[in-house]
Design an enzyme around this catalytic site. Sequence first.
Site, PDB file in Angstrom:
ATOM      1  N   ARG A 185      40.553  31.017  57.615  1.00 26.11           N
ATOM      2  CA  ARG A 185      41.922  31.249  57.144  1.00 26.11           C
ATOM      3  C   ARG A 185      42.594  29.923  56.812  1.00 26.11           C
ATOM      4  NH1 ARG A 185      45.448  35.058  60.907  1.00 26.11           N
ATOM      5  NH2 ARG A 185      45.621  33.187  62.171  1.00 26.11           N
TER       6      ARG A 185
ATOM      7  N   LYS B  70      49.205  30.830  56.304  1.00 24.25           N
ATOM      8  CA  LYS B  70      50.040  30.409  57.434  1.00 24.25           C
ATOM      9  C   LYS B  70      50.663  29.054  57.112  1.00 24.25           C
ATOM     10  CE  LYS B  70      49.268  31.865  62.175  1.00 24.25           C
ATOM     11  NZ  LYS B  70      49.854  33.212  62.155  1.00 24.25           N
TER      12      LYS B  70
ATOM     13  N   GLU C 105      55.471  43.257  57.369  1.00 16.94           N
ATOM     14  CA  GLU C 105      55.122  42.840  58.726  1.00 16.94           C
ATOM     15  C   GLU C 105      56.352  42.277  59.423  1.00 16.94           C
ATOM     16  OE1 GLU C 105      52.572  39.380  59.071  1.00 16.94           O
ATOM     17  OE2 GLU C 105      52.888  38.945  56.950  1.00 16.94           O
TER      18      GLU C 105
HETATM   19  C1  LIG Z   1      49.859  34.446  62.652  1.00 17.74           C
HETATM   20  C2  LIG Z   1      50.545  35.612  62.053  1.00 17.74           C
HETATM   21  C3  LIG Z   1      50.160  36.933  62.305  1.00 17.74           C
HETATM   22  C4  LIG Z   1      49.116  37.279  63.315  1.00 17.74           C
HETATM   23  O1  LIG Z   1      47.869  36.739  63.051  1.00 17.74           O
HETATM   24  P1  LIG Z   1      46.797  36.646  64.206  1.00 17.74           P
HETATM   25  O2  LIG Z   1      45.630  36.014  63.538  1.00 17.74           O
HETATM   26  O3  LIG Z   1      46.535  38.015  64.664  1.00 17.74           O
HETATM   27  O4  LIG Z   1      47.396  35.800  65.269  1.00 17.74           O
HETATM   28  C5  LIG Z   1      50.805  37.943  61.637  1.00 17.74           C
HETATM   29  N1  LIG Z   1      51.806  37.693  60.774  1.00 17.74           N
HETATM   30  C6  LIG Z   1      52.227  36.435  60.525  1.00 17.74           C
HETATM   31  C7  LIG Z   1      53.334  36.233  59.558  1.00 17.74           C
HETATM   32  C8  LIG Z   1      51.605  35.370  61.154  1.00 17.74           C
HETATM   33  O5  LIG Z   1      52.041  34.134  60.913  1.00 17.74           O
END
Ligand SMILES: *Cc1c(COP(=O)(O)O)cnc(C)c1O
Length: 426
Positions: free
Chosen positions: A163, A272, A308
């Site tokens: 990622r 991210k 989300e």
């Molecule tokens: C990090 C994150 C998640 C969750 O990702 P994981 O890999 O399960 O920790 C979901 N939504 C956002 C916006 C994130 O930054």
Amino acid sequence: METSTVFLNAATTIGGGFRRHTTSATLLSRNPYLTTPFSFLPPNKQLQHQSRFNLPNTTTTTCGTNIAPAVGVNSPVSVPSDTVDINWDTIGFGLVHTDHMYTMKCSLGGSFSKGELVPFGNIELSPCAGVLNYGQGLFEGLKAYRTEDDNILLFRPEENAKRMMMGAERMCMPSPSVDQFIQAVKDTVLANERWHLVSCFRYPPPGKGSLYIRPLLIGSGSVLGLAPAPEYTFMIYVSPVGNYFKEGLSPINLIIETEMHRATPGGTGSVKTIGNYAAVLKAQGAAKAKGYSDVLYLDSVHKKYLEEVSSCNIFIVKGNSISTPDIKGTILPGITRKSIIDVARNEGFQVEEREVTVDELLDADEVFCTGTAVVVSPVGSITYLGKSVTYGSHGVGLVSQQLYSSLTRVQMGLVDDKMGWIVKLK
Ligand SMILES: *Cc1c(COP(=O)(O)O)cnc(C)c1O
């Protein structure tokens, strides 16, 4: 006041004097605490984390996040003890500075090599650094768990590595290879092992706390005109964390945001990148001021499909069917999300990744969120345009409970790792 300050437990009777002990005052002065970057605790949990010490000069930002000032973090941290006593019941998700961090540099067009562990501390950056001016930055988040037999487990670290590579591509940055990323994570976790747990006395009990691992990739080189930075720095720091919710699962209350959006088609919602998180603070702060735990975002085009929460993914349960918004560029592809989908399918649920409407959400039997920090977080209520819907009379839904338990048992090494998700450090 959702965030926690952390104290180290000076009452170190466990272990019967086998370990050398350090007074909490010493530890406190050398290990300043910042508060959690994570976003939600339910209102009824807001006061559960208490600091035993008064941290001086605590300030409150306009968005309601308490920041305890960093003290002396630029000096190498050396706590004169082989182990560190942490009260795992109260630590919560605050930041505890540990001994070592990892750092590795690379120039634009080059590749990363020669990473090293250095004492945890401040870093030096030019005011012209790409990350400071143009937001060239990414982060990751994963956890290491200690097992009964004194091993340390990472959960799917290659997924975080991949990622970060995808995100780096989007943000025009070079990134470490999957192998480099995983090796760096391992080195950092092992270098900070004494912060993780005291193994010889099985304290805290495996499953109580974990080591949160935060990799960062930033454009550290100087640049004035808008362009990719000439140099990049990859870093990892870690912090011991308690279980996100003290009593295990605890429902959160979400409000649907109808004006602001987290992501837009063609934007950076699926990576991210650091700017995505500053962008949600305003809506999140407003929601918290009204007593909600966090914000649930809708798609920016139709304003009707779920996306989300600020930092976690969302699922709805209706009968035997579980649905979650599909990954289409505006949603962060969570590793917990992906894992929960597999776990739920293995347990006989029908799981769909598709467009999920607000109406379906309001009509669901159960709703839960997923993310590394919380693993699975049941939703107790949703508020939309002034109306609230509650699920399971604010209780914890059975499906959320079941999936939380199944996944955490794998992560903590309590059951066979049939999916090949676990990387052992020893
Ligand atoms: C990090 C994150 C998640 C969750 O990702 P994981 O890999 O399960 O920790 C979901 N939504 C956002 C916006 C994130 O930054």
